[in-house]
Design an enzyme around this catalytic site. Structure first.
Site, short mmCIF file in Angstrom:
data_model
loop_
_atom_site.label_atom_id
_atom_site.label_comp_id
_atom_site.label_asym_id
_atom_site.label_seq_id
_atom_site.Cartn_x
_atom_site.Cartn_y
_atom_site.Cartn_z
N GLY A 135 6.20 -5.00 -3.67
CA GLY A 135 6.81 -3.71 -4.00
C GLY A 135 7.64 -3.67 -5.27
O GLY A 135 7.12 -3.52 -6.36
N GLY A 188 10.36 2.60 12.27
CA GLY A 188 9.38 2.89 11.22
C GLY A 188 9.19 1.73 10.25
O GLY A 188 8.55 1.87 9.22
N LYS A 206 -1.83 -10.42 -0.63
CA LYS A 206 -0.90 -10.56 -1.76
C LYS A 206 -1.01 -11.95 -2.38
O LYS A 206 -0.94 -12.10 -3.61
CB LYS A 206 0.54 -10.28 -1.29
CG LYS A 206 0.73 -8.83 -0.86
CD LYS A 206 2.02 -8.65 -0.09
CE LYS A 206 2.24 -7.21 0.32
NZ LYS A 206 3.35 -7.06 1.26
N GLY A 303 8.76 0.13 0.34
CA GLY A 303 9.65 1.29 0.34
C GLY A 303 9.23 2.24 -0.76
O GLY A 303 8.72 1.84 -1.80
#
Ligand SMILES: NC(=O)c1ccc[n+]([C@@H]2O[C@H](COP(=O)([O-])OP(=O)(O)OC[C@H]3O[C@@H](n4cnc5c(N)ncnc54)[C@H](OP(=O)(O)O)[C@@H]3O)[C@@H](O)[C@H]2O)c1
Length: 434
Positions: A135, A188, A206, A303
């Site tokens: 991310g 979540g 990844k 995120g």
């Protein structure tokens, strides 16, 4: 100078973070670039009802992604829907229409990134994928540019935030994986189907991408030994602690004289190592270079906004190339070496191991297990047993001196048939070198 126009497909978590940053940070972005990035058209399955930031100005909306990738006004297409079927079609059609593409899709790029890259090179456009790994950590830029002059010898990563959250909560609270997972799902942090995260497949995708960049090899995902965290129990953290270690899901790639050894697996790592302090949903990558030695990268692994920053930064890089004509096409897949890579099985590695048993107590158990280890030429290091009331499900641990994984697996196989075991033994490598 003329704006560079962007079309975005997918306005979920990452897509909404991306448009928010493009809207709120437009002035800074334009100052840094010398021109503006302009969102011309967006597509998602609820594009009509989706609320977009007003500062974006007028933006066309469509339910049909083809209208984005064929739009003559769009210079760069951003794919943020995920998955490997429609997403692949979006990227390929965009490239065939002479658009550069930006994606956050690790699964697709791990599966067929080199083919997509070759297609883009033939079309004279770019593929950017910073957001696909870790991310908010700009690890692609680091490997592609920052330390590209070094020769990477090893790379260790905590690359799945969900697993790391679960492990570190188990460590902190002493709760079981099931309890922490259910809570993560309620909050979540974990998907309803958590397999990709807790069985290690997300981290494996990844690792494919980071290893391709680090070692210049085309990596096949199924060649990576992958083991998830399902078997880790709170007792394992207690024993690990006694040994001065903790447990993390470690994605590892190591260059050896014979070739690359790749794995994603829960491992014991010393409490004193910097990776042991990576907690919650954070990610980290530790790169060991031949010349520059150790470098460490840490940040949010996912995120909306952290990943949105990676997408927007990719957009800026590709837009610069479009405007200033400075092709920045360092292959993220070392495509010129396709086919040369020969994976080295993880069974060839030599490590100290943590072996955890759950047994119905009776005399002679340790002697039986030690006998099997001795037959395989594995030397015992320590035997640990914490107090436990339940004599029908008694955990204890044997640690062994550095031994070939092949011998460990043979010993575990032989032990698995023993009638005093409640479940097959759990074997975790102890990564002393971290
Ligand atoms: N979430 C993260 O933090 C994170 C971090 C790094 C990388 N990624 C990667 O980023 C990508 C997107 O993840 P995400 O979490 O943002 O997913 P998400 O929240 O599920 O969003 C997906 C979006 O794609 C839209 N969509 C699905 N199929 C479509 C189609 N055929 N045409 C147009 N739009 C379509 C969905 O529309 P509806 O909402 O109307 O269904 C939704 O807006 C994935 O590849 C993921 O692996 C995510």
């Amino acid at each position: 100078m003329d704006e560079v126009n962007v079309g975005i497909v997918g306005l979920g978590n990452v897509g909404s973070g991306t448009v928010t940053i493009l809207a709120e940070n437009a002035e800074q972005i334009a100052q840094k670039l010398g021109f503006s990035l302009r969102v011309k058209i967006v597509s998602s399955l609820d594009a009509d009802s989706m609320k977009l930031p007003e500062a974006l100005g007028p933006v066309a909306r469509t339910l049909d992604w083809r209208q984005v990738v064929t739009n003559p006004q769009v210079d760069i297409v951003v794919e943020l829907i995920g998955g490997t079927t429609v997403a692949r079609e979006i990227l390929e059609t965009a490239i065939d229409n002479q658009k550069s593409v930006v994606t956050a899709n690790k699964e697709l790029m791990a599966l067929c990134g080199p083919d997509i890259w070759d297609r883009a090179i033939r079309a004279g456009v770019n593929v950017a994928m910073e957001a696909s790994v870790a991310g908010g950590i700009p690890i692609h830029a680091v490997l592609r540019e920052g330390i590209s002059g070094d020769r990477v010898e090893a790379l260790y990563g905590i690359l799945n935030g969900t697993s790391n959250f679960i492990l570190t909560e188990m460590e902190r609270r002493g709760d079981s994986l099931e309890i922490v997972l259910a809570e993560a799902q309620r909050l979540g942090y974990a998907e309803a189907n958590p397999s990709a995260d807790i069985d290690g497949f997300d981290a494996r995708s990844k690792l494919v991408l980071l290893s391709a960049l680090s070692f210049g090899e085309r990596i096949i995902p199924s060649d990576i030994y992958t083991e998830g965290i399902r078997r880790i129990s709170p007792a394992d953290f207690q024993y690990a602690q006694r040994l001065g270690h903790t447990i993390r899901l470690i994605a590892a790639a190591r260059q050896t004289a014979d070739g690359l050894i790749l794995s994603v697996r829960p491992s014991l790592i010393p409490l004193s190592t910097i990776l042991a302090s990576v907690r919650g949903s954070y990610n980290a990558v530790w790169v060991k270079g031949h010349y520059g030695e150790d470098t460490f990268y840490y940040g949010r692994g996912a995120g909306s906004r952290p990943t949105g920053v990676a997408v927007v930064s990719d957009l800026m890089r590709v837009a610069r190339e479009i405007r200033y004509g400075s092709p920045d096409r360092v292959s993220p897949f070392a495509h010129e070496r396709l086919g040369e890579y020969k994976p080295i099985p993880v069974t060839r590695q030599k490590r100290a191991y943590y072996l955890r048993f759950r047994v119905t107590d009776r005399p002679g158990i340790i002697a039986t297990l030690a006998g099997i280890l001795a037959q395989k030429h594995i030397s015992l290091d320590a035997v640990l047993q914490l107090p436990c009331e339940n004599k029908h499900d008694l955990p204890f641990v044997i640690t062994v001196e550095p031994s070939p994984e092949e011998a460990i697996r043979e010993a575990i196989e032989q032990m698995s048939g023993l009638d005093f075991l409640v479940e097959p033994p759990l074997a975790l490598p102890m990564e002393a070198g971290l």
